[in-house]
Design a protein around this motif. Structure first.
Motif, PDB file in Angstrom:
ATOM      1  N   ALA A   1       0.772  -1.143   0.023  1.00  0.00           N
ATOM      2  CA  ALA A   1      -0.147   0.146   0.136  1.00  0.00           C
ATOM      3  C   ALA A   1       1.005   1.100  -0.013  1.00  0.00           C
ATOM      4  N   PHE A   2       0.479   2.254  -0.478  1.00  0.00           N
ATOM      5  CA  PHE A   2       1.287   3.359  -0.384  1.00  0.00           C
ATOM      6  C   PHE A   2       0.578   4.548   0.709  1.00  0.00           C
ATOM      7  N   LEU A   3       1.394   5.239   1.338  1.00  0.00           N
ATOM      8  CA  LEU A   3       1.057   6.256   2.210  1.00  0.00           C
ATOM      9  C   LEU A   3       1.525   7.460   1.818  1.00  0.00           C
ATOM     10  N   PRO A   4       0.701   8.517   1.106  1.00  0.00           N
ATOM     11  CA  PRO A   4       1.326   9.596   0.639  1.00  0.00           C
ATOM     12  C   PRO A   4       1.641  10.535   1.839  1.00  0.00           C
ATOM     13  N   LEU A   5       2.408  11.537   1.614  1.00  0.00           N
ATOM     14  CA  LEU A   5       2.864  12.469   2.402  1.00  0.00           C
ATOM     15  C   LEU A   5       1.735  13.119   2.958  1.00  0.00           C
ATOM     16  N   ALA A   6       0.772  13.606   2.118  1.00  0.00           N
ATOM     17  CA  ALA A   6      -0.299  14.399   2.488  1.00  0.00           C
ATOM     18  C   ALA A   6      -1.244  14.039   3.517  1.00  0.00           C
ATOM     19  N   GLU A   7      -1.156  12.404   3.479  1.00  0.00           N
ATOM     20  CA  GLU A   7      -2.235  11.392   4.286  1.00  0.00           C
ATOM     21  C   GLU A   7      -1.361  11.115   5.573  1.00  0.00           C
ATOM     22  N   ALA A   8      -0.190  11.555   5.749  1.00  0.00           N
ATOM     23  CA  ALA A   8       0.659  11.131   6.973  1.00  0.00           C
ATOM     24  C   ALA A   8       0.795  12.154   8.074  1.00  0.00           C
ATOM     25  N   LEU A   9       0.934  13.332   7.362  1.00  0.00           N
ATOM     26  CA  LEU A   9       1.546  14.462   8.309  1.00  0.00           C
ATOM     27  C   LEU A   9       0.579  15.602   8.062  1.00  0.00           C
ATOM     28  N   ASN A  10       0.579  16.528   9.028  1.00  0.00           N
ATOM     29  CA  ASN A  10      -0.270  17.894   9.012  1.00  0.00           C
ATOM     30  C   ASN A  10       0.489  18.683   8.350  1.00  0.00           C
ATOM     31  N   GLU A  11       1.822  18.996   8.959  1.00  0.00           N
ATOM     32  CA  GLU A  11       2.568  20.086   8.635  1.00  0.00           C
ATOM     33  C   GLU A  11       3.096  19.925   7.078  1.00  0.00           C
ATOM     34  N   PHE A  12       3.656  21.032   6.625  1.00  0.00           N
ATOM     35  CA  PHE A  12       4.162  21.151   5.377  1.00  0.00           C
ATOM     36  C   PHE A  12       5.749  20.677   5.343  1.00  0.00           C
ATOM     37  N   VAL A  13       5.904  19.928   4.202  1.00  0.00           N
ATOM     38  CA  VAL A  13       7.371  19.245   4.538  1.00  0.00           C
ATOM     39  C   VAL A  13       7.722  19.613   2.940  1.00  0.00           C
ATOM     40  N   ASP A  14       8.975  20.212   2.988  1.00  0.00           N
ATOM     41  CA  ASP A  14       9.444  20.389   1.551  1.00  0.00           C
ATOM     42  C   ASP A  14      10.418  19.246   1.368  1.00  0.00           C
ATOM     43  N   VAL A  15       9.803  18.335   0.325  1.00  0.00           N
ATOM     44  CA  VAL A  15      10.419  16.956  -0.052  1.00  0.00           C
ATOM     45  C   VAL A  15      11.755  17.231  -0.544  1.00  0.00           C
ATOM     46  N   PHE A  16      12.180  18.115  -1.132  1.00  0.00           N
ATOM     47  CA  PHE A  16      13.317  18.207  -1.749  1.00  0.00           C
ATOM     48  C   PHE A  16      14.579  18.274  -0.395  1.00  0.00           C
ATOM     49  N   ARG A  17      14.230  18.896   0.341  1.00  0.00           N
ATOM     50  CA  ARG A  17      15.134  19.225   1.646  1.00  0.00           C
ATOM     51  C   ARG A  17      15.079  18.342   2.735  1.00  0.00           C
ATOM     52  N   THR A  18      13.918  17.726   2.775  1.00  0.00           N
ATOM     53  CA  THR A  18      13.885  16.727   4.106  1.00  0.00           C
ATOM     54  C   THR A  18      14.021  15.178   3.597  1.00  0.00           C
ATOM     55  N   ASP A  19      14.513  14.723   4.764  1.00  0.00           N
ATOM     56  CA  ASP A  19      14.699  13.029   4.901  1.00  0.00           C
ATOM     57  C   ASP A  19      13.394  12.581   5.426  1.00  0.00           C
ATOM     58  N   LEU A  20      12.797  11.928   4.433  1.00  0.00           N
ATOM     59  CA  LEU A  20      11.454  11.548   4.996  1.00  0.00           C
ATOM     60  C   LEU A  20      11.533  10.299   6.032  1.00  0.00           C
ATOM     61  N   SER A  21      12.855   9.888   6.287  1.00  0.00           N
ATOM     62  CA  SER A  21      12.999   8.726   7.214  1.00  0.00           C
ATOM     63  C   SER A  21      13.001   9.208   8.534  1.00  0.00           C
ATOM     64  N   LYS A  22      12.844  10.553   8.773  1.00  0.00           N
ATOM     65  CA  LYS A  22      12.898  10.807  10.433  1.00  0.00           C
ATOM     66  C   LYS A  22      11.579  10.884  10.591  1.00  0.00           C
ATOM     67  N   PHE A  23      10.387  10.977   9.743  1.00  0.00           N
ATOM     68  CA  PHE A  23       9.078  10.629  10.163  1.00  0.00           C
ATOM     69  C   PHE A  23       8.989   9.259  10.528  1.00  0.00           C
ATOM     70  N   PHE A  24       8.903   8.385   9.223  1.00  0.00           N
ATOM     71  CA  PHE A  24       8.532   7.088   9.314  1.00  0.00           C
ATOM     72  C   PHE A  24       9.961   6.362   8.662  1.00  0.00           C
ATOM     73  N   ASN A  25      10.504   5.630   9.247  1.00  0.00           N
ATOM     74  CA  ASN A  25      11.620   4.626   8.679  1.00  0.00           C
ATOM     75  C   ASN A  25      11.394   3.194   8.465  1.00  0.00           C
ATOM     76  N   ILE A  26      12.049   2.528   7.782  1.00  0.00           N
ATOM     77  CA  ILE A  26      11.778   1.223   7.375  1.00  0.00           C
ATOM     78  C   ILE A  26      11.661   0.311   8.340  1.00  0.00           C
ATOM     79  N   GLY A  27      10.767  -0.477   8.420  1.00  0.00           N
ATOM     80  CA  GLY A  27      10.610  -1.245   9.542  1.00  0.00           C
ATOM     81  C   GLY A  27       9.579  -0.889  10.758  1.00  0.00           C
ATOM     82  N   GLU A  28       9.217   0.292  10.848  1.00  0.00           N
ATOM     83  CA  GLU A  28       8.502   0.917  11.700  1.00  0.00           C
ATOM     84  C   GLU A  28       7.055   0.381  11.418  1.00  0.00           C
TER      85      GLU A  28
END
Lengths: 213, 235
Positions: free
Chosen positions: A80-107
């Motif tokens: 299944a795919f969990l899009p950014l917009a459905e996961a977080l309420n805040e604005f995230v700049d996908v070019f400058r942020t490492d998404l693994s700090k929100f959800f990492n592999i294995g969590e």
């Protein structure tokens, strides 16, 4: 005990039935082995493979990090795919942020299936209901046994939680997340439910099993 | 030459159009999504179905439908003389015809980009092994919750002299004049497996088909009964 009529593939069913059927010569036939409960218009599958449905609440494990979201293993044939917009309420700049700090592999997450396209693109959301689950373990069971593990009005789940003092979340996909000290007791109880799900008086039996420990 | 018909009875004492005893065991393999053991007399086949599950490497995936993989195999101890273990020409052919039969019986488009793995293992072979495997797989598929048009009923027929017989055993298969493997979906009236070896006249063939259809009805009923019985006890 099963209340209703069991059908097998190719068996003729009555006209009101809407799901899991096919048409031939103006008649309706069942596609699967399932149960038609009284006064209901669907065939409930008695199967053992989980196929996602919109509205299901599932336990998933983050499998992959993409540019704009995460792929989640939900114990189904497809991720299944969990899009950014459905996961977080805040604005995230996908070019400058490492998404693994929100959800990492294995969590582990608890999510709701919000959209399915063509049987294989599955979107989940954790915005309305659901959360990231910290620690804990996952117990795998058969999707067809999930209703019994929850019980009528969640009675079975309540007993499991009260007697073991564990936090338990049951996903429709047959994965159960447990956190607490007496995880082994919960495991034992779930295996008992799996084995004797068709017998009556199961709630008392489970309560007895948990009290002895 | 073996005498296949004696006093109007076949070598094992059956009538010409009599099936051997059918035995079905449901879900003997807990790890599989669906499994079944099916036997016609001394022919025993065990089958397991896994899936629909994800398929990798990705280039094997079918975009709009599911991939069916079938492995038919005879155990080395299944026959009178030891069978060399492993895949051979015969098992590749039978895997293919069983695969075709299954592909035409399921709703493939419901499970795009997935695979359904089917395994059929012949534990004891006494003729008609491919139809026995197919019957076992039919039950396994239904138990795995895969959407299908109908349960697949399969049976063999043959000719000895001018007599049409059904459900051949090994002797009749080896020394008979003709044998037909047959499988069909009774509901949609589709034939999904038809193989013929030997010689047969047209009217005899048509008569054989008619008998096979009747016998398939019995086999399907038996499958249905066992599945229902299992779920009444275990669901």
């Amino acid at each position: 005990m099963l209340k209703g009529k069991i059908v097998v593939p190719g068996e003729k069913v009555e006209n009101e039935i809407k799901e899991n059927i096919y048409f031939r010569n103006g008649e309706k036939y069942s596609q699967i082995v399932g149960l038609i409960e009284e006064k209901k218009d669907i065939i409930t599958p008695l199967n053992f493979t989980y196929l996602p449905k919109v509205g299901d609440k599932v336990i998933g494990i983050i499998e992959e990090i993409e540019a704009s979201g995460w792929f989640v293993n939900i114990n189904a044939p497809h991720f299944a795919f969990l899009p950014l917009a459905e996961a977080l309420n805040e604005f995230v700049d996908v070019f400058r942020t490492d998404l693994s700090k929100f959800f990492n592999i294995g969590e582990i997450i608890y999510a709701k299936i919000i959209n399915i396209i063509g049987n294989r693109i599955i979107q989940v959301s954790i915005k309305e209901e659901g959360a990231k689950l910290e620690d804990g373990v996952i117990i795998k069971t058969l999707p067809s046994k999930v209703p019994r593990i929850i019980g009528k009005n969640a009675s079975m789940l309540k007993i499991l939680q009260e007697k073991t003092n564990c936090k338990i979340i049951v996903g429709n996909n047959g994965l159960i997340w447990v956190k607490g000290e007496k995880i082994d007791k919960v495991y034992e109880a779930i295996k008992l439910i799996e084995k004797e799900s068709h017998l009556s008086g199961l709630t008392e039996k489970v309560a007895k099993l948990l009290e002895n420990g | 030459m073996v005498e296949l018909i004696k006093d109007g009875k076949r070598v094992d004492g059956r009538d010409f159009e009599e099936l051997r005893k059918i035995k079905i065991e449901v879900n003997p393999i807990p790890n599989a999504n669906g499994s079944a053991l099916f036997s016609f007399g001394n022919t025993i086949a065990i089958a397991a179905v896994y899936g629909p599950r994800s398929l990798y490497p990705k280039f094997l995936q079918e975009k709009e439908e599911t991939l069916v993989r079938v492995r038919y195999n005879m155990a080395p101890f299944s026959t009178e003389t030891r069978k060399n273990p492993g895949i051979d020409r015969r098992s590749i052919e039978i895997s293919k015809v069983i695969k075709n039969a299954i592909e035409n019986s399921i709703f493939s488009e419901e499970y795009p980009r997935t695979v359904i793995d089917c395994y059929a293992e012949v534990l004891s072979g006494d003729g008609s092994t491919r139809v026995t495997s197919l019957n076992a797989l039919s039950i396994s598929l239904a138990l795995a919750g895969i959407k299908m048009k109908d349960l697949i009923a399969a049976c063999t027929a043959g000719r000895i002299g001018d007599k049409i017989i059904v459900d051949l055993n090994q002797l009749e298969d080896n020394y008979g004049d003709c044998d037909i493997s047959f499988a069909m979906l009774l509901n949609t009236n589709e034939i999904v497996l038809l193989q013929l070896d030997g010689e047969i006249k047209k009217d005899e063939f048509l008569y054989a088909l008619k008998v096979l259809k009747e016998k398939c009805k019995i086999i399907r009923e038996e499958q249905e009964r066992k599945i229902k019985e299992y779920f009444e006890k275990n669901a």
